[in-house]
Design an enzyme around this catalytic site. Structure first.
Site, PDB file in Angstrom:
ATOM      1  N   ASP A   1      60.562  35.463  44.603  1.00 20.36           N
ATOM      2  CA  ASP A   1      59.452  34.547  44.608  1.00 20.36           C
ATOM      3  C   ASP A   1      57.847  35.177  44.657  1.00 20.36           C
ATOM      4  O   ASP A   1      57.807  36.093  45.511  1.00 20.36           O
ATOM      5  CB  ASP A   1      59.713  33.656  45.930  1.00 20.36           C
TER       6      ASP A   1
ATOM      7  N   TYR B   1      49.133  35.717  44.066  1.00 19.20           N
ATOM      8  CA  TYR B   1      49.685  37.051  44.512  1.00 19.20           C
ATOM      9  C   TYR B   1      49.025  38.288  43.907  1.00 19.20           C
ATOM     10  O   TYR B   1      49.091  39.443  44.310  1.00 19.20           O
ATOM     11  CB  TYR B   1      51.305  37.262  44.885  1.00 19.20           C
TER      12      TYR B   1
ATOM     13  N   LYS C   1      54.159  29.980  41.291  1.00 21.51           N
ATOM     14  CA  LYS C   1      53.354  28.951  41.645  1.00 21.51           C
ATOM     15  C   LYS C   1      51.900  28.868  40.959  1.00 21.51           C
ATOM     16  O   LYS C   1      51.445  30.063  40.688  1.00 21.51           O
ATOM     17  CB  LYS C   1      53.108  29.155  43.184  1.00 21.51           C
TER      18      LYS C   1
ATOM     19  N   HIS D   1      51.318  25.196  44.603  1.00 19.44           N
ATOM     20  CA  HIS D   1      51.142  26.084  45.746  1.00 19.44           C
ATOM     21  C   HIS D   1      50.361  25.137  47.073  1.00 19.44           C
ATOM     22  O   HIS D   1      51.057  25.518  48.134  1.00 19.44           O
ATOM     23  CB  HIS D   1      50.236  27.262  45.587  1.00 19.44           C
TER      24      HIS D   1
END
Length: 275
Positions: A48, A53, A78, A111
């Site tokens: 994930d 990120y 996401k 998200h």
């Protein structure tokens, strides 16, 4: 749930592993690549990540290097808040897919429920799903009222809702709603950012079952029917986190952990965030 390879079946028939690796805060490059490679070597098949990120390229490189057939893996990413909206979400998806180096993504999530935008964003996810670019679509950090609002006029119902879920935030109402609606709940931050190691009850149960407090909580997730994705970049911990398929918590111990609930969030409030 007896094995790391065990999966739940989403409402569209797609199988999603009950257990996966989260890579929030894993640095792009060597750190995230080694974490993903370690996880896959340990038997994980679900990874994930998220655009925000900034490590999708590293995840993609690790997947390529791992040499596991693509169809055996379940990859989630996401769309970030700044990219929400119809056209911008479609573009954001292509950027993520390219960084990951994949032909398709297994699960694509919104998200956060950005007010006034998430419905348009959802339309883009529905298009990606219908076009076969994603196998499943869902949301993250959606409360009951967000889900009700989205489902009032969506064409495709969310398959997954990934939320903060742990012994201090048991999410009873949300869990019941998702179960009734056929939406799979998934836990982020299941280990309460390390706080699980300081909870006396969890230490007591760890001793009782011959496990760690982390393993107790991850097993608790699974027995609640919640998909869990603990984050780690440490190969030993990645392996240890997944060692939760050889024991079962009693109903009484499950209830004792539930009773730790204090509606406490370590992350932002989905009704009051400013990013």
């Amino acid at each position: 749930m007896k094995h790391l390879s065990d999966a739940t079946v989403l409402h569209n028939g797609v199988k999603m592993p009950w257990f996966g690796l989260g890579v929030w805060k894993a640095k792009e490059g060597e750190e995230v690549e080694n974490a993903v490679k370690s996880a896959i070597a340990a038997g994980y098949r679900s990874i994930d990540t998220a655009a925000v990120y900034q490590n999708e390229a590293g995840v993609g490189a690790a997947i390529k290097a791992a040499g596991v057939p693509r169809e055996e893996l379940f990859i989630t990413t996401k769309v970030w808040n700044a990219d929400q909206g119809y056209e911008s979400t479609l573009q954001a998806f292509e950027a993520s897919r390219t960084k990951l180096g994949l032909d398709y993504v297994d699960l694509y999530l919104i998200h956060w429920p950005v007010k006034g935008k998430y419905k348009e964003t959802w339309k883009a996810l529905e298009k990606l799903y219908k076009d076969g670019k994603v196998r499943a679509i869902g949301v993250s950090n959606f409360q009951v009222h967000h889900l009700e609002d989205l489902m009032a006029d969506c064409e495709v119902k969310p398959m997954v809702n990934q939320v903060e879920f742990h012994p201090y935030l048991v999410q009873t109402e949300l869990r019941a709603f998702c179960k009734q609606a056929g939406i799979q709940l998934e836990a982020w931050s299941p280990l309460m950012q390390g706080e699980v190691f300081r909870v006396p009850l969890l230490q007591e149960l760890a001793e009782k079952y011959g496990k760690t407090p982390a393993q107790i909580v991850l097993r608790w997730d699974l027995q609640h029917g919640v998909v869990t994705i603990p984050k780690s970049v440490n190969p030993e911990r990645i392996k240890a986190n997944a060692d939760v398929f050889d024991f079962e918590l009693s109903a009484e111990d499950m209830a004792r952990i539930d009773a730790l609930d204090k509606h406490h969030r370590f992350g932002p409030d989905p009704d009051n965030f400013d990013f």
